[in-house]
Design a protein around this motif. Structure first.
Motif, PDB file in Angstrom:
ATOM      1  N   TYR A 117       1.323  -1.363   0.239  1.00 39.27           N
ATOM      2  CA  TYR A 117      -0.039   0.165  -0.096  1.00 39.27           C
ATOM      3  C   TYR A 117       0.859   1.534  -0.078  1.00 39.27           C
ATOM      4  O   TYR A 117       1.589   1.339   0.856  1.00 39.27           O
ATOM      5  N   GLN A 118       1.038   1.656  -0.948  1.00 36.09           N
ATOM      6  CA  GLN A 118       1.871   3.548  -1.346  1.00 36.09           C
ATOM      7  C   GLN A 118       0.603   4.234  -1.351  1.00 36.09           C
ATOM      8  O   GLN A 118       0.170   4.192  -2.017  1.00 36.09           O
ATOM      9  N   ASP A 120       1.227   7.384  -3.112  1.00 32.81           N
ATOM     10  CA  ASP A 120       1.374   7.550  -4.195  1.00 32.81           C
ATOM     11  C   ASP A 120       0.372   7.125  -5.054  1.00 32.81           C
ATOM     12  O   ASP A 120       0.218   7.684  -6.028  1.00 32.81           O
ATOM     13  N   SER A 121       0.861   6.188  -5.501  1.00 27.86           N
ATOM     14  CA  SER A 121      -0.833   5.037  -6.029  1.00 27.86           C
ATOM     15  C   SER A 121      -1.326   4.654  -5.516  1.00 27.86           C
ATOM     16  O   SER A 121      -2.254   4.184  -6.353  1.00 27.86           O
ATOM     17  N   PHE A 122      -1.928   5.194  -4.897  1.00 27.64           N
ATOM     18  CA  PHE A 122      -3.201   4.545  -3.860  1.00 27.64           C
ATOM     19  C   PHE A 122      -4.178   4.917  -4.784  1.00 27.64           C
ATOM     20  O   PHE A 122      -4.244   6.206  -4.506  1.00 27.64           O
ATOM     21  N   ASN A 123      -5.583   4.341  -4.661  1.00 30.67           N
ATOM     22  CA  ASN A 123      -6.981   4.645  -5.299  1.00 30.67           C
ATOM     23  C   ASN A 123      -7.173   4.966  -4.286  1.00 30.67           C
ATOM     24  O   ASN A 123      -8.913   4.284  -3.675  1.00 30.67           O
ATOM     25  N   ASN A 144      -9.173  -2.721   1.370  1.00 24.11           N
ATOM     26  CA  ASN A 144      -8.330  -1.518   1.546  1.00 24.11           C
ATOM     27  C   ASN A 144      -8.084  -2.159   3.388  1.00 24.11           C
ATOM     28  O   ASN A 144      -9.684  -2.017   3.987  1.00 24.11           O
TER      29      ASN A 144
END
Ligand SMILES: [Zn+2]
Ligand SMILES: [Zn+2]
Ligand SMILES: [Zn+2]
Length: 236
Positions: A117-118, A120-123, A144
């Motif tokens: 789980y990052q 920056d790239s999380f929706n 999540n």
């Protein structure tokens, strides 16, 4: 399930008042909350935390409620509460309570990034959309991890080595159960908790000062020292 090796719940005498007093509380739950709920096998009345992950995050919506406080962790709503609006009193099962007690008993949280789980790239849009129930499809699906303190996606978690699991049974250091107490944190709370030197109460207070309605989880208080749930199981 093995029964927890904890002191038996304090005798709660229900409506036998110990000089009940009237006071105002801010709550998103319906009172009195049951902390050792045993769900019937037919699934008709499940633990609300087990049944729907958004219940602990959002509850039924924040209210300012006048309650009769019996001094034993039990409140009866007098006015402004959710029960008067037709909701059933909140019910938490023993496992959900023990998960929170396990977090409270962690000797010292060791906060690390959650794998996979990052920020920056999380929706984020998909995550928040997942909180909204779709009519006819039952409770929302958790896609999540969520912060233990506020209703936001978690990117951090405690990885401190535990000597017991949530049932207070000894665990081997090599076991998966030994890693972490279950505390999860969003990006904001992770920053706050460092500044607050691990004081969850301070983080929750800051969250609520910033946003009274959505600043903290409906059940965040059940991670704080001396909370009603903890008193019910352990005493004050
Ligand atoms: Zn439960
Ligand atoms: Zn911990
Ligand atoms: Zn948070």
């Amino acid at each position: 399930m093995t029964l927890p090796a904890l002191p038996s719940p304090a005798a709660i005498d229900g409506e036998h008042p110990r000089n009940p007093s009237t006071r105002i509380i801010h709550t998103s739950l319906a009172h009195p909350v049951t902390f050792d709920y045993e769900p019937p096998k037919d699934g008709s009345h499940p633990c609300q935390w087990c049944h729907n992950f958004t219940y602990g995050l959002l509850g039924l919506g924040k209210r300012t409620v006048e309650v009769l406080d019996f001094g034993n962790g039990r409140y009866i709503e007098v006015s402004g509460g959710h029960v008067a609006e037709g909701h059933e009193p909140s019910r938490m099962c023993v496992v959900c309570a023990l998960e929170r007690i396990h977090i409270m008993r962690c000797a010292a949280h060791r906060i690390v990034h959650l794998a996979g789980y990052q920020v920056d790239s999380f929706n984020f849009a998909a995550a928040y959309n997942s909180l909204v129930p779709i009519p006819g499809q039952g409770p929302p699906k958790k896609i999540n991890p969520w912060c233990s303190l506020c209703p936001n996606p978690a990117f951090f978690g405690c990885s401190a080595l535990q000597t017991v699991n949530k049932f207070q049974e000894p665990v081997n250091a090599s076991s998966r159960d030994a890693i972490g107490c279950g505390l999860l944190l969003c990006e904001r709370c992770e920053g706050l908790i460092h500044a607050a030197r691990g004081d969850l109460a301070q983080v929750i207070m800051e969250n609520e000062q910033r946003d009274f309605t959505f600043g903290s989880r409906a059940d965040a208080t059940y991670l704080l020292p001396g909370n009603d749930m903890y008193q019910f199981y352990i005493g004050s």
